[in-house]
Design an enzyme around this catalytic site. Structure first.
Site, PDB file in Angstrom:
ATOM      1  CE  LYS A 123      -1.894   2.003   3.541  1.00 47.91           C
ATOM      2  NZ  LYS A 123      -2.615   2.272   4.766  1.00 47.91           N
ATOM      3  CG  ASP A 142      -7.417   3.640   2.020  1.00 44.02           C
ATOM      4  OD1 ASP A 142      -8.321   3.137   1.298  1.00 44.02           O
ATOM      5  OD2 ASP A 142      -7.444   4.823   2.383  1.00 44.02           O
TER       6      ASP A 142
END
Ligand code: SF4
Length: 216
Positions: A123, A142
Site C-alpha cells: 500500500k 486502504d
C-alpha cells in the site's frame, strides 16, 4: 474477467472522474522521502493530524541520514501525536538507514525494492510510486478502498492484496493512481463506514450496495 465486470468498473471509473476530477493525496509533502515518512505516520491516524506534525518534522530532518542517526527518543517525541509513535519511529529509522546505506538516501522508484524496505508494504509503496513519481504500480488499497470495492461489487475479497489484484484486472492501468485518490475521497465524503449517504450518492444507480444495511 467477464466483460460485464469490466463494463461495471468502467462505469465506476467514469462516475469517479466526474465526481472527483481533482482528487489527490491529502498528505502534505515536497519530496518522495517526505511522502514516505508521512505515509508511515498516517497508519491509524488521520491525514489532518499527520499534516500538523510534518512541517516541523521535515524542517528538522532533511535527509534519510538525518532520521537514521537521530536519537530514537527525539524522533518518538517529534511524532508522538500521530499514535503508535514507538513502532513508527522504529520503522522510519530502519527504513532510512537502509535508504542511506544502499540508495544514497534516495527513495527507489521500483515496487520490488520499495517493499523490501522495513515498514513499507504494498500500500505504502503504491502511494509513493503513484503520488511522488507518477508511476502506476498498482492500486492503493486502504480501509476506504477495501470498503468501497466490496460495496460497489468490484471485489468480494477481504485481503488487501487480493482486492488490489481484482481491481487491477478491471481498472485500466492509466487510471490506477487517480482511481485510488478518488475512491479514498468518496469513502471519506459519502460512502462512510457507518451510514453511507446512498440517497445522495452519484453511484446510487449503478452500485449494488453489497453489505450495506438498509436504513429504517
Ligand atoms: S450507493 Fe451507497 S454503498 Fe454505493 S457507493 Fe454510494 S454511498 Fe457507497
Amino acid at each position: 474477467m467477464a466483460d460485464t465486470a469490466k463494463k461495471h468498473a468502467a462505469d465506476v471509473v467514469r462516475c469517479l472522474r466526474r465526481s472527483y476530477p481533482d482528487a489527490k493525496c491529502s498528505l502534505d509533502f515536497h519530496t518522495p522521502l517526505e511522502l514516505l515518512v508521512a505515509t508511515v505516520l498516517s497508519a491509524q491516524c488521520t491525514d489532518i493530524r499527520v499534516n500538523l506534525v510534518t512541517p516541523n518534522l521535515f524542517r528538522k530532518y532533511r535527509s534519510a541520514a538525518d532520521y537514521a542517526r537521530a536519537p530514537s527518543a527525539d524522533l518518538e517525541k517529534d511524532i508522538q501525536s500521530t499514535g503508535f509513535f514507538r513502532s513508527k519511529a522504529k520503522s522510519i529509522q530502519n527504513c532510512c538507514r537502509l535508504l542511506a546505506e544502499q540508495y544514497h538516501g534516495q527513495v527507489p522508484r521500483n515496487i520490488d525494492q520499495l517493499v523490501e524496505l522495513p515498514g513499507i508494504g504494498r500500500k505504502t509503496a503504491n502511494v509513493i510510486l503513484g503520488t511522488a513519481f507518477g508511476i502506476a504500480s498498482g492500486v492503493v488499497v486502504d480501509t476506504h478502498v477495501t470498503r468501497l470495492a466490496r460495496r460497489l461489487g468490484l471485489s468480494r475479497q477481504k485481503d488487501a492484496e487480493k482486492i488490489e489484484k481484482d481491481l487491477m484486472e478491471v481498472v485500466p492501468s492509466q487510471e490506477w493512481v487517480a482511481f485510488s485518490h478518488r475512491m479514498i475521497q468518496h469513502g471519506r465524503k459519502v460512502c462512510a463506514a457507518r451510514k453511507p449517504k446512498c440517497d445522495a450518492c452519484p453511484f446510487r444507480e449503478i452500485c449494488p450496495k453489497l453489505g450495506v444495511e438498509p436504513v429504517d
